[in-house]
Motif scaffolding. Structure first.
Motif, PDB file in Angstrom:
ATOM      1  N   UNK A   1       0.831  -1.202   0.000  1.00 47.57           N
ATOM      2  CA  UNK A   1       0.000   0.000   0.000  1.00 47.57           C
ATOM      3  C   UNK A   1       0.864   1.250   0.000  1.00 47.57           C
ATOM      4  N   UNK A   2       1.939   1.236   0.780  1.00 49.41           N
ATOM      5  CA  UNK A   2       2.786   2.421   0.876  1.00 49.41           C
ATOM      6  C   UNK A   2       3.699   2.566  -0.341  1.00 49.41           C
ATOM      7  N   UNK A   3       4.064   1.465  -0.970  1.00 50.79           N
ATOM      8  CA  UNK A   3       4.827   1.562  -2.210  1.00 50.79           C
ATOM      9  C   UNK A   3       3.972   2.178  -3.317  1.00 50.79           C
ATOM     10  N   UNK A   4       2.692   1.841  -3.336  1.00 51.60           N
ATOM     11  CA  UNK A   4       1.788   2.489  -4.293  1.00 51.60           C
ATOM     12  C   UNK A   4       1.759   4.000  -4.051  1.00 51.60           C
ATOM     13  N   UNK A   5       1.686   4.394  -2.776  1.00 48.68           N
ATOM     14  CA  UNK A   5       1.665   5.817  -2.456  1.00 48.68           C
ATOM     15  C   UNK A   5       2.942   6.505  -2.918  1.00 48.68           C
ATOM     16  N   UNK A   6       4.071   5.815  -2.830  1.00 47.03           N
ATOM     17  CA  UNK A   6       5.338   6.398  -3.284  1.00 47.03           C
ATOM     18  C   UNK A   6       5.285   6.733  -4.767  1.00 47.03           C
TER      19      UNK A   6
ATOM     20  N   UNK B   1      -7.968   6.588  -3.555  1.00 44.65           N
ATOM     21  CA  UNK B   1      -8.834   6.238  -2.426  1.00 44.65           C
ATOM     22  C   UNK B   1      -9.172   4.742  -2.477  1.00 44.65           C
ATOM     23  N   UNK B   2      -9.596   4.271  -3.655  1.00 46.02           N
ATOM     24  CA  UNK B   2      -9.997   2.874  -3.798  1.00 46.02           C
ATOM     25  C   UNK B   2      -8.805   1.933  -3.684  1.00 46.02           C
ATOM     26  N   UNK B   3      -7.709   2.295  -4.359  1.00 48.94           N
ATOM     27  CA  UNK B   3      -6.523   1.428  -4.318  1.00 48.94           C
ATOM     28  C   UNK B   3      -5.959   1.350  -2.902  1.00 48.94           C
ATOM     29  N   UNK B   4      -5.818   2.515  -2.250  1.00 43.18           N
ATOM     30  CA  UNK B   4      -5.296   2.533  -0.892  1.00 43.18           C
ATOM     31  C   UNK B   4      -6.175   1.753   0.071  1.00 43.18           C
ATOM     32  N   UNK B   5      -7.484   1.944  -0.060  1.00 39.66           N
ATOM     33  CA  UNK B   5      -8.423   1.243   0.822  1.00 39.66           C
ATOM     34  C   UNK B   5      -8.371  -0.261   0.582  1.00 39.66           C
ATOM     35  N   UNK B   6      -8.277  -0.681  -0.686  1.00 41.43           N
ATOM     36  CA  UNK B   6      -8.219  -2.108  -1.002  1.00 41.43           C
ATOM     37  C   UNK B   6      -6.939  -2.734  -0.451  1.00 41.43           C
TER      38      UNK B   6
END
Length: 207
Positions: A62-67, A92-97
């Protein structure tokens, strides 16, 4: 700590950042090749730091996606003072998933409740600022705030407060410096997204 994850995520972040940089191309007035190395380096550095922070944990993806999405948004905001919906809203959807999956795998369902609370409160805080001072906080900042609140809230109140405060401090210091050096006036529009993202990274790493 899985020591091999840090160099792996650093190199992987550089590759992903390089490959994803063209997604931002339509927002740049300059050729994408001018920003592509910067996006790759920024993604690599953030990914390596996050791998060190979350090594061996289910919430690392999840945090790598945010990076990745954070690096793209930061460069776009600096270039054209925009935080485009195609990057913020799906986050929002990706982070929540991804965080929901981490909650199930890690056995921490309450973390998801904290994340959703962090999302709602930070979004409301920025929405109020936008309502009273739309020239200082844009609607794009409000949309990004919910995403960052989700990730900060997952880590608890300390990380949420630290990440939120760091964003305002960094943005305020930059604005003050720009005024002092006369590189900006009180009416100048300053991109706040990069400072929100940098502050969130501080909260994530240190909170």
């Amino acid at each position: 700590m899985l020591s091999w994850l840090v160099p792996l995520c650093t190199v992987g972040g550089a590759v992903v950042g390089w490959l994803c940089a063209p997604l931002a191309s339509s927002y740049f007035e300059q050729p994408i090749r001018a920003a592509r190395p910067g996006i790759a380096v920024t993604t690599a550095a953030a990914s390596g730091a996050l791998a060190w922070r979350f090594s061996g944990r289910a919430d690392l993806p999840a945090y790598l996606y945010l990076a990745v999405v954070g690096a793209l948004l930061a460069f776009i905001d600096v270039a054209v003072k925009r935080l485009p919906d195609p990057f913020t809203l799906p986050s929002y959807l990706v982070g929540l998933a991804l965080l929901s999956g981490a909650a199930l795998l890690g056995g921490h369902p309450m973390r998801l409740a904290h994340a959703l609370t962090g999302l709602a409160v930070l979004w409301a805080l920025y929405a109020l600022q936008h309502f009273f001072a739309p020239g200082a906080i844009g609607w794009g900042d409000v949309k990004l705030s919910g995403v960052l609140g989700l990730y900060l809230g997952w880590l608890g109140a300390q990380a949420w407060w630290l990440g939120t405060l760091a964003g305002f401090v960094l943005g305020g210091l930059y604005a003050a410096g720009a005024l002092i050096t006369r590189r900006a006036s009180r009416k100048s529009e300053i991109p706040f997204g990069p400072f929100m993202l940098a502050g969130a990274l501080v909260g994530i790493l240190a909170g």
